[in-house]
Enzyme design. Structure first.
Site, PDB file in Angstrom:
ATOM      1  N   HIS A  19      99.212  62.852 -22.681  1.00  0.00           N
ATOM      2  CA  HIS A  19      98.321  64.036 -22.004  1.00  0.00           C
ATOM      3  C   HIS A  19      98.838  63.881 -20.110  1.00  0.00           C
ATOM      4  CE1 HIS A  19      95.751  66.673 -19.699  1.00  0.00           C
ATOM      5  NE2 HIS A  19      94.623  65.497 -19.144  1.00  0.00           N
ATOM      6  N   ASN A  29      89.727  52.734 -13.651  1.00  0.00           N
ATOM      7  CA  ASN A  29      88.599  52.924 -14.721  1.00  0.00           C
ATOM      8  C   ASN A  29      88.931  52.309 -15.789  1.00  0.00           C
ATOM      9  OD1 ASN A  29      88.015  55.138 -12.999  1.00  0.00           O
ATOM     10  ND2 ASN A  29      89.720  57.351 -14.086  1.00  0.00           N
TER      11      ASN A  29
HETATM   12  N1  APR Z   1      79.075  54.324 -15.211  1.00  0.00           N
HETATM   13  C1  APR Z   1      78.752  55.261 -15.115  1.00  0.00           C
HETATM   14  N2  APR Z   1      79.413  56.402 -14.224  1.00  0.00           N
HETATM   15  C2  APR Z   1      79.833  56.315 -13.802  1.00  0.00           C
HETATM   16  C3  APR Z   1      80.087  55.068 -13.811  1.00  0.00           C
HETATM   17  C4  APR Z   1      80.539  54.133 -14.062  1.00  0.00           C
HETATM   18  N3  APR Z   1      80.795  52.563 -14.008  1.00  0.00           N
HETATM   19  N4  APR Z   1      81.395  55.245 -12.619  1.00  0.00           N
HETATM   20  C5  APR Z   1      81.768  56.046 -12.558  1.00  0.00           C
HETATM   21  N5  APR Z   1      80.779  57.210 -12.834  1.00  0.00           N
HETATM   22  C6  APR Z   1      80.516  58.213 -13.170  1.00  0.00           C
HETATM   23  C7  APR Z   1      80.489  59.298 -11.469  1.00  0.00           C
HETATM   24  O1  APR Z   1      79.397  58.385 -11.138  1.00  0.00           O
HETATM   25  C8  APR Z   1      80.638  60.108 -11.163  1.00  0.00           C
HETATM   26  O2  APR Z   1      78.937  61.051 -11.738  1.00  0.00           O
HETATM   27  O3  APR Z   1      81.537  59.133 -13.628  1.00  0.00           O
HETATM   28  C9  APR Z   1      81.033  60.541 -12.623  1.00  0.00           C
HETATM   29  C10 APR Z   1      82.444  61.401 -12.479  1.00  0.00           C
HETATM   30  O4  APR Z   1      82.812  62.431 -11.711  1.00  0.00           O
HETATM   31  P1  APR Z   1      83.016  63.245 -11.521  1.00  0.00           P
HETATM   32  O5  APR Z   1      83.749  62.514 -10.059  1.00  0.00           O
HETATM   33  O6  APR Z   1      82.345  64.636 -10.972  1.00  0.00           O
HETATM   34  O7  APR Z   1      84.517  62.841 -11.990  1.00  0.00           O
HETATM   35  P2  APR Z   1      85.018  64.736 -13.035  1.00  0.00           P
HETATM   36  O8  APR Z   1      85.679  65.732 -12.115  1.00  0.00           O
HETATM   37  O9  APR Z   1      83.466  65.126 -14.110  1.00  0.00           O
HETATM   38  O10 APR Z   1      85.846  63.554 -14.161  1.00  0.00           O
HETATM   39  C11 APR Z   1      85.627  63.290 -15.014  1.00  0.00           C
HETATM   40  O11 APR Z   1      87.550  63.174 -16.324  1.00  0.00           O
HETATM   41  O12 APR Z   1      88.452  65.103 -17.173  1.00  0.00           O
HETATM   42  C12 APR Z   1      88.222  63.349 -16.478  1.00  0.00           C
HETATM   43  O13 APR Z   1      90.062  63.044 -14.320  1.00  0.00           O
HETATM   44  C13 APR Z   1      89.313  63.241 -14.930  1.00  0.00           C
HETATM   45  O14 APR Z   1      88.749  61.039 -15.295  1.00  0.00           O
HETATM   46  C14 APR Z   1      88.468  62.277 -14.313  1.00  0.00           C
HETATM   47  C15 APR Z   1      86.711  62.156 -15.670  1.00  0.00           C
END
Ligand code: APR
Length: 309
Positions: A176, A96
């Site tokens: 957090h 991340n």
């Molecule tokens: N660039 C743009 N988008 C990205 C990248 C990147 N390099 N890598 C991943 N993503 C996108 C994924 O394609 C996905 O659509 O980030 C999105 C994450 O969405 P979810 O997997 O649904 O996760 P979500 O529940 O939204 O949580 C996101 O917020 O609360 C925090 O712990 C949670 O770290 C997590 C974040």
């Protein structure tokens, strides 16, 4: 006068829900960015098509191209991976960190004056990555955690006492995660500290549930983590900034000596307005609370020290 513009990076559960809330409140035009082709475009179009029914004029577009995000007033970062089976916390931290660094670099190139609101976990460490990748002053890099943690605490207090959430306020400091520091003596119902309304063992139980609030949802959902409350909390911060409301909200900010901590993002009450984090509000902590705060800060430090250089 042009409408405000907010870019939400990550069109997953949290990002899409934040986009929906911002658009439906008519707060700003929204650009939804994701690395997956089609995903932000599809969700963006779907949200735009809801506008006539909901009755707002905010524009929502999805894209894979950061050029479309140019000139944003606020950039919300939700992109990242959830922890996969077999992946350690440290693996997740490194993955991340890479994602947050890359998206922040691209976003700030096109929106050099934006205020960054970071949501990706592990939150406090990701704020450090965003600060470094952006080169922004601390006022413009703010982490969303405390509003969510306090909202969870407020929910549990209101439920326990059978009173409105509206009259229930809670105070949560620290990082957090498991080491967050809920402050019961500053958590109130209509101004009355909950320590006068509940016996110590019930207060302790609510504090414990709050500290593990995220894990409670993950255990129920099994395939993802919380997003409605995280998105609502993020919206509250964006609203405070864009409407210069001077809201006093607990946020993760870079401390520079406040609360005895220097050079670390930790959750404290701040004033949020058009300038981003406009002021850290310092309160006097008891010796026990200060110890808990230091413990929480030490946990953040441990993660930050593991960040890839
Ligand atoms: N660039 C743009 N988008 C990205 C990248 C990147 N390099 N890598 C991943 N993503 C996108 C994924 O394609 C996905 O659509 O980030 C999105 C994450 O969405 P979810 O997997 O649904 O996760 P979500 O529940 O939204 O949580 C996101 O917020 O609360 C925090 O712990 C949670 O770290 C997590 C974040």
């Amino acid at each position: 006068m042009r409408r405000n513009k907010v870019t939400v990076i990550g069109a997953g559960n949290v990002g899409a829900t934040v986009a929906q809330r911002i658009a439906e409140a008519g707060l700003a035009d929204v650009v939804l960015v994701d690395i997956v082709e089609g995903l932000p475009q599809g969700k963006g179009l779907d949200l735009a098509e809801a506008a006539p029914v909901v009755g707002h004029d905010a524009r929502v577009v999805g894209t894979n191209d950061y050029a479309d995000s140019a000139g944003s007033d606020v950039v919300v970062v939700t992109s990242g991976l959830a922890r996969q089976p077999g992946m350690s916390r440290d693996d997740l931290l490194a993955k991340n960190a890479g994602i947050v660094r890359s998206v922040v670099e691209q976003a700030v190139h096109h929106s050099p004056n934006a205020i960054l609101v970071i949501v990706t976990n592990p939150l406090d460490a990701m704020c450090h990555v965003a600060l470094q990748a952006s080169g922004f002053p601390r006022e413009r890099v703010i982490g969303m955690a405390g509003v969510l943690d306090s909202a969870r605490f407020r929910t549990f207090i209101a439920e326990e006492l059978g009173v409105s959430v509206e009259d229930t306020h809670a105070f949560v400091l620290g990082g957090h995660g498991d080491t967050m520091v809920p402050l019961p003596r500053y958590s109130t119902v209509a101004g009355i500290p909950i320590t006068e309304l509940l016996p110590p063992d019930r207060v302790a139980a609510l504090v414990e549930r709050t500290a593990h609030g995220g894990a409670e949802i993950v255990a129920l959902l099994k395939t993802g983590s919380a997003f409605y409350a995280p998105a609502a909390a993020t919206f509250e911060m964006v609203d405070a900034i864009l409407r210069d409301r001077k809201r006093v909200l607990p946020c993760a900010v870079l401390l520079q000596g406040e609360y005895g901590v220097d050079g670390l993002f930790v959750g404290v009450p701040v004033v949020l307005g058009a300038g981003g984090m406009e002021r850290v509000i310092q309160i006097k902590l008891s010796a026990d609370e200060q110890r808990a705060f230091q413990r929480s800060a030490a946990a953040v430090r441990e993660l930050v020290d593991k960040l890839p250089a």
